[in-house]
Scaffold this motif. Structure first.
Motif, PDB file in Angstrom:
ATOM      1  N   PRO A   1      -0.868  -0.830 -10.724  1.00 20.37           N
ATOM      2  CA  PRO A   1      -1.896  -1.297 -10.212  1.00 20.37           C
ATOM      3  C   PRO A   1      -2.025  -2.862  -9.954  1.00 20.37           C
ATOM      4  O   PRO A   1      -1.491  -3.371 -10.658  1.00 20.37           O
ATOM      5  CB  PRO A   1      -3.147  -0.657 -11.364  1.00 20.37           C
TER       6      PRO A   1
ATOM      7  N   LYS B   1       0.805  -1.253   0.053  1.00 19.76           N
ATOM      8  CA  LYS B   1      -0.028   0.021   0.051  1.00 19.76           C
ATOM      9  C   LYS B   1       0.929   1.310  -0.052  1.00 19.76           C
ATOM     10  O   LYS B   1       1.872   1.356   0.741  1.00 19.76           O
ATOM     11  CB  LYS B   1      -0.892   0.023   1.258  1.00 19.76           C
TER      12      LYS B   1
ATOM     13  N   GLY C   1      -8.103  -1.076 -13.050  1.00 22.60           N
ATOM     14  CA  GLY C   1      -8.887  -0.480 -12.483  1.00 22.60           C
ATOM     15  C   GLY C   1      -8.472   0.343 -11.317  1.00 22.60           C
ATOM     16  O   GLY C   1      -9.116   1.306 -10.764  1.00 22.60           O
ATOM     17  N   ALA C   2      -7.592  -0.345 -10.373  1.00 19.71           N
ATOM     18  CA  ALA C   2      -6.819   0.268  -9.065  1.00 19.71           C
ATOM     19  C   ALA C   2      -5.877   1.272  -9.483  1.00 19.71           C
ATOM     20  O   ALA C   2      -5.270   1.547 -10.553  1.00 19.71           O
ATOM     21  CB  ALA C   2      -6.163  -1.021  -8.628  1.00 19.71           C
ATOM     22  N   SER C   3      -5.524   2.019  -8.508  1.00 19.04           N
ATOM     23  CA  SER C   3      -4.503   3.037  -8.669  1.00 19.04           C
ATOM     24  C   SER C   3      -3.236   2.223  -8.365  1.00 19.04           C
ATOM     25  O   SER C   3      -3.319   1.220  -8.021  1.00 19.04           O
ATOM     26  CB  SER C   3      -4.796   4.089  -7.438  1.00 19.04           C
ATOM     27  N   GLY C   4      -2.091   2.979  -8.424  1.00 19.93           N
ATOM     28  CA  GLY C   4      -0.928   2.703  -8.383  1.00 19.93           C
ATOM     29  C   GLY C   4      -0.492   2.312  -6.850  1.00 19.93           C
ATOM     30  O   GLY C   4      -0.558   3.040  -5.908  1.00 19.93           O
ATOM     31  N   TRP C   5      -0.109   0.987  -6.806  1.00 19.31           N
ATOM     32  CA  TRP C   5       0.744   0.474  -5.472  1.00 19.31           C
ATOM     33  C   TRP C   5       2.292   0.297  -5.708  1.00 19.31           C
ATOM     34  O   TRP C   5       2.563   0.226  -6.759  1.00 19.31           O
ATOM     35  CB  TRP C   5       0.097  -0.767  -4.869  1.00 19.31           C
TER      36      TRP C   5
ATOM     37  N   GLU D   1       5.666   1.768  -9.244  1.00 20.64           N
ATOM     38  CA  GLU D   1       4.139   1.894  -9.027  1.00 20.64           C
ATOM     39  C   GLU D   1       3.305   1.200 -10.125  1.00 20.64           C
ATOM     40  O   GLU D   1       3.533   1.439 -11.314  1.00 20.64           O
ATOM     41  CB  GLU D   1       3.603   3.254  -8.867  1.00 20.64           C
TER      42      GLU D   1
END
Length: 114
Positions: free
Chosen positions: A66, A50, A70-74, A64
């Motif tokens: 996803p 995270k 559809g997810a943001s960068g982790w 970074e």
């Protein structure tokens, strides 16, 4: 593609120095917990941490990506060979995250007499 349980166990083992590490399977992938907070995800046999400012400060320039469409960068953690650093990074991430939300207790519905 679902992650291998063996890889999830490996990630959790590398993080053990941070404290109480556990994982929970979800949709063929896994969420990684430190105590009661989700600190990472294992998706497609890759570990995603995270993103936090504390983690960014320790990593420098993180990669970074996803963890799922559809997810943001982790933070994509491709090097898990230094368990002391990974555990320290997990602990810093944990401390930077807000407290876990407590789930309200469900009330049982009363049965009506017929």
């Amino acid at each position: 593609m679902a992650s291998d349980q063996e890889f999830v166990r490996f990630v959790c083992e590398q993080l053990r120095g941070a404290g109480e590490i556990s994982s929970r399977r979800m949709f063929g992938e896994a969420a990684v917990y430190l105590e009661d907070k989700v600190i990472g995800l294992v998706c497609d046999n890759q570990f995603f941490l995270k993103p936090t400012e504390a983690g960014r400060a320790m990593i420098g320039v993180p990669t970074e990506a996803p963890p799922f469409p559809g997810a943001s960068g982790w933070f994509l953690m491709s090097d898990l060979d230094d368990p002391e650093f990974i555990a320290e990074l997990a602990r810093a991430t944990f401390l930077a995250l807000p407290a876990a939300k407590s789930k309200p207790k469900r009330k049982l519905a009363k049965r009506k007499s017929v």
